[in-house]
Write a protein that holds these residues in place. Structure first.
Motif, PDB file in Angstrom:
ATOM      1  N   GLU A  99      -0.056  -7.881 -64.105  1.00  0.00           N
ATOM      2  CA  GLU A  99      -0.953  -8.824 -64.012  1.00  0.00           C
ATOM      3  C   GLU A  99       0.149  -9.641 -64.147  1.00  0.00           C
ATOM      4  OE1 GLU A  99      -2.469 -11.940 -67.591  1.00  0.00           O
ATOM      5  OE2 GLU A  99      -2.003  -9.575 -68.271  1.00  0.00           O
ATOM      6  N   ASP A 100      -0.151 -10.533 -63.620  1.00  0.00           N
ATOM      7  CA  ASP A 100       1.029 -12.485 -63.466  1.00  0.00           C
ATOM      8  C   ASP A 100      -0.150 -13.626 -63.130  1.00  0.00           C
ATOM      9  OD1 ASP A 100      -0.293 -12.326 -60.719  1.00  0.00           O
ATOM     10  OD2 ASP A 100       1.211 -11.455 -59.885  1.00  0.00           O
ATOM     11  N   SER A 101       0.284 -14.595 -62.756  1.00  0.00           N
ATOM     12  CA  SER A 101      -0.321 -16.021 -62.764  1.00  0.00           C
ATOM     13  C   SER A 101      -0.905 -16.236 -62.424  1.00  0.00           C
ATOM     14  CB  SER A 101       1.085 -17.423 -62.940  1.00  0.00           C
ATOM     15  OG  SER A 101       1.189 -17.117 -62.038  1.00  0.00           O
ATOM     16  N   ASP A 102      -1.482 -15.184 -61.176  1.00  0.00           N
ATOM     17  CA  ASP A 102      -2.493 -14.815 -60.026  1.00  0.00           C
ATOM     18  C   ASP A 102      -3.524 -14.216 -59.952  1.00  0.00           C
ATOM     19  OD1 ASP A 102      -0.936 -17.493 -58.431  1.00  0.00           O
ATOM     20  OD2 ASP A 102       0.458 -16.455 -58.833  1.00  0.00           O
ATOM     21  N   ILE A 103      -2.803 -13.338 -60.141  1.00  0.00           N
ATOM     22  CA  ILE A 103      -4.019 -11.435 -60.410  1.00  0.00           C
ATOM     23  C   ILE A 103      -3.817 -10.908 -61.708  1.00  0.00           C
ATOM     24  CG2 ILE A 103      -3.767 -11.937 -57.968  1.00  0.00           C
ATOM     25  CD1 ILE A 103      -1.941  -9.094 -58.229  1.00  0.00           C
ATOM     26  N   VAL A 104      -4.762  -9.698 -61.735  1.00  0.00           N
ATOM     27  CA  VAL A 104      -4.738  -8.926 -62.739  1.00  0.00           C
ATOM     28  C   VAL A 104      -5.103  -8.112 -61.855  1.00  0.00           C
ATOM     29  CG1 VAL A 104      -7.009  -9.450 -64.286  1.00  0.00           C
ATOM     30  CG2 VAL A 104      -5.505  -8.326 -65.071  1.00  0.00           C
ATOM     31  N   VAL A 105      -4.491  -6.494 -61.640  1.00  0.00           N
ATOM     32  CA  VAL A 105      -5.142  -5.191 -61.301  1.00  0.00           C
ATOM     33  C   VAL A 105      -4.744  -4.485 -62.340  1.00  0.00           C
ATOM     34  CG1 VAL A 105      -4.498  -3.071 -59.235  1.00  0.00           C
ATOM     35  CG2 VAL A 105      -4.033  -5.614 -59.660  1.00  0.00           C
TER      36      VAL A 105
ATOM     37  N   GLY B  90     -13.754 -14.408 -62.214  1.00  0.00           N
ATOM     38  CA  GLY B  90     -12.585 -14.090 -60.798  1.00  0.00           C
ATOM     39  C   GLY B  90     -13.098 -12.417 -60.300  1.00  0.00           C
ATOM     40  N   ILE B  91     -13.735 -11.796 -60.430  1.00  0.00           N
ATOM     41  CA  ILE B  91     -14.393 -11.082 -59.657  1.00  0.00           C
ATOM     42  C   ILE B  91     -14.335 -11.255 -57.887  1.00  0.00           C
ATOM     43  CG2 ILE B  91     -16.075  -9.272 -59.258  1.00  0.00           C
ATOM     44  CD1 ILE B  91     -14.626  -9.243 -61.987  1.00  0.00           C
ATOM     45  N   VAL B  92     -13.359 -10.878 -56.940  1.00  0.00           N
ATOM     46  CA  VAL B  92     -13.456 -10.456 -55.236  1.00  0.00           C
ATOM     47  C   VAL B  92     -14.069  -9.416 -54.934  1.00  0.00           C
ATOM     48  CG1 VAL B  92     -11.514 -10.925 -53.845  1.00  0.00           C
ATOM     49  CG2 VAL B  92     -11.014 -12.239 -56.370  1.00  0.00           C
ATOM     50  N   HIS B  93     -14.072  -8.455 -55.790  1.00  0.00           N
ATOM     51  CA  HIS B  93     -14.953  -6.976 -55.437  1.00  0.00           C
ATOM     52  C   HIS B  93     -15.241  -6.333 -56.622  1.00  0.00           C
ATOM     53  CE1 HIS B  93     -11.621  -3.913 -55.475  1.00  0.00           C
ATOM     54  NE2 HIS B  93     -10.690  -5.155 -56.389  1.00  0.00           N
ATOM     55  N   ARG B  94     -16.508  -5.356 -55.917  1.00  0.00           N
ATOM     56  CA  ARG B  94     -16.566  -4.657 -57.219  1.00  0.00           C
ATOM     57  C   ARG B  94     -16.000  -3.377 -57.061  1.00  0.00           C
ATOM     58  NH1 ARG B  94     -22.429  -4.695 -58.509  1.00  0.00           N
ATOM     59  NH2 ARG B  94     -22.085  -2.175 -58.808  1.00  0.00           N
ATOM     60  N   ILE B  95     -16.897  -2.326 -57.628  1.00  0.00           N
ATOM     61  CA  ILE B  95     -16.678  -0.900 -57.471  1.00  0.00           C
ATOM     62  C   ILE B  95     -17.516  -0.995 -58.274  1.00  0.00           C
ATOM     63  CG2 ILE B  95     -13.998  -0.146 -56.977  1.00  0.00           C
ATOM     64  CD1 ILE B  95     -14.013   0.645 -59.379  1.00  0.00           C
ATOM     65  N   ASP B  96     -19.056   0.860 -58.441  1.00  0.00           N
ATOM     66  CA  ASP B  96     -20.249   0.977 -58.952  1.00  0.00           C
ATOM     67  C   ASP B  96     -19.645   1.011 -60.672  1.00  0.00           C
ATOM     68  OD1 ASP B  96     -21.527   0.817 -56.353  1.00  0.00           O
ATOM     69  OD2 ASP B  96     -21.299   2.530 -56.274  1.00  0.00           O
ATOM     70  N   LYS B  97     -21.262   1.416 -61.027  1.00  0.00           N
ATOM     71  CA  LYS B  97     -20.644   1.364 -62.767  1.00  0.00           C
ATOM     72  C   LYS B  97     -19.978   2.704 -62.925  1.00  0.00           C
ATOM     73  CE  LYS B  97     -23.299   2.865 -66.768  1.00  0.00           C
ATOM     74  NZ  LYS B  97     -24.758   2.644 -67.169  1.00  0.00           N
TER      75      LYS B  97
ATOM     76  N   VAL C 277      -8.720  -5.083 -58.385  1.00  0.00           N
ATOM     77  CA  VAL C 277      -8.198  -7.100 -58.082  1.00  0.00           C
ATOM     78  C   VAL C 277      -8.862  -7.903 -58.699  1.00  0.00           C
ATOM     79  CG1 VAL C 277      -8.272  -7.043 -56.121  1.00  0.00           C
ATOM     80  CG2 VAL C 277      -6.565  -8.299 -57.045  1.00  0.00           C
ATOM     81  N   VAL C 278      -8.694  -8.238 -59.952  1.00  0.00           N
ATOM     82  CA  VAL C 278      -9.076  -9.807 -60.581  1.00  0.00           C
ATOM     83  C   VAL C 278      -8.549 -11.094 -59.978  1.00  0.00           C
ATOM     84  CG1 VAL C 278     -10.420 -11.084 -62.537  1.00  0.00           C
ATOM     85  CG2 VAL C 278     -10.701  -8.194 -61.296  1.00  0.00           C
TER      86      VAL C 278
END
Length: 305
Positions: free
Chosen positions: A85-91, A132-139, A146-147
């Motif tokens: 995590e930083d000021s721009d993204i969270v993984v 924040g959601i740029v992409h998703r993966i299935d449940k 990455v958010v």
């Protein structure tokens, strides 16, 4: 809003209605559909039926989505595995069974609800339900995503995804033993014309490309690494099934009977690499396989299954 409208096929005959709906819609549980059936919100050939109704060939099943949509996602103190995590993204390394963002039937308990609690800011480009959601993966797919924490990072990451400049690798356990050590599946994907909640290889679909390579072969199974050139819904699941090697535990595209007691497909988003939206440096993130994955692989290696 109509969520499901389908005509049942031969392979679905004999299923309990609640079980069938829970399998074809990975974003909702069987218990959720049981409540909808009890409220009369699921119609079979225009009539209300009971949960235990056994599906017949040619039944028309219609599900009306009457659940009110909340105005915004709420913060919830849910443990999540943040690996960077930083000021721009969270993984985040998402666990199997967690939905990425609020949607009908899952307005709480999602990754977004957890992130709103753990992070001070998330980008607002996707609105208050999917911040924040740029992409998703299935449940039921575990692994890295990455958010974006601000709109600039969201915009830059969105451009990278659009240009296929983000590297994504998945590990998948598939049925059967692949003969080729590696290969490429280049088949277009779109909504299944008969069952709209499913994806399928269709002539006029969007181009979808999956590169795969064998990691390990077992008796009756193969562990493969899949690298996405494109990122379509259910891409790996449909592509591997098209080769005759569906993912183990896949409730939609896999085999009905399996020897494992699984809650979903054996698919893990192992790594993610891209140019950081602010620093413009190449970054790469990796994750370990989850316990349910390693447990089965260990048994296969020891030939206990």
């Amino acid at each position: 809003m109509c969520k499901i409208d389908l005509i049942t096929e031969e392979e679905q005959v004999g299923y309990r209605l609640d079980m069938l709906l829970g399998e074809i819609d990975s974003d909702r549980s069987r218990s959720f559909y049981q409540k909808m059936i009890e409220r009369g919100e699921v119609l079979v050939n225009g009539k209300s039926v009971k949960c235990k109704y056994k599906v017949k060939l040619g039944d028309r099943i219609v599900v009306e989505d009457t659940q009110p949509i909340p105005l915004e996602a709420i913060a919830e103190d849910i443990p999540i595995n943040i690996i960077y995590e930083d000021s721009d993204i969270v993984v985040v390394n998402k666990e199997q069974g967690m939905v990425v963002h609020p949607a009908p039937g899952n307005y709480t308990g999602t990754l977004v609800n957890a992130l709103l609690y753990h992070c001070d800011n998330l980008s607002g480009i996707n609105g208050v339900i999917r911040p924040g959601i740029v992409h998703r993966i299935d449940k039921d797919t575990s692994g890295i995503l990455v958010v974006a924490k601000n709109d600039y990072a969201h915009m830059k990451l969105g451009e990278l995804f659009h240009e296929h400049e983000i590297e994504r690798e998945y590990y998948a356990l598939v049925e059967g033993v692949l003969k080729s050590d590696e290969g490429v599946v280049d088949k277009p994907l779109g909504r299944d014309p008969k069952i709209r909640v499913k994806m399928a290889i269709v002539k006029d679909g969007k181009r979808a490309v999956t590169h795969y390579s064998v990691i390990e072969r077992y008796k009756g199974f193969t562990l493969v690494k899949c690298k996405l050139e494109t990122g379509r819904t259910h891409q790996i699941r449909v592509h591997m099934a098209s080769l005759g090697h569906p993912l183990v535990g896949d409730p939609i595209y896999g085999i009905k009977k399996q020897k494992f007691n699984l809650k979903g497909q054996m698919l893990h988003a192992k790594s993610l690499a891209f140019v950081h939206p602010k620093t413009e440096k190449y970054v790469e993130f990796n994750s370990e396989l989850p316990e349910h994955f390693t447990r089965i692989l260990s048994k296969l290696e020891k030939k206990e299954l």
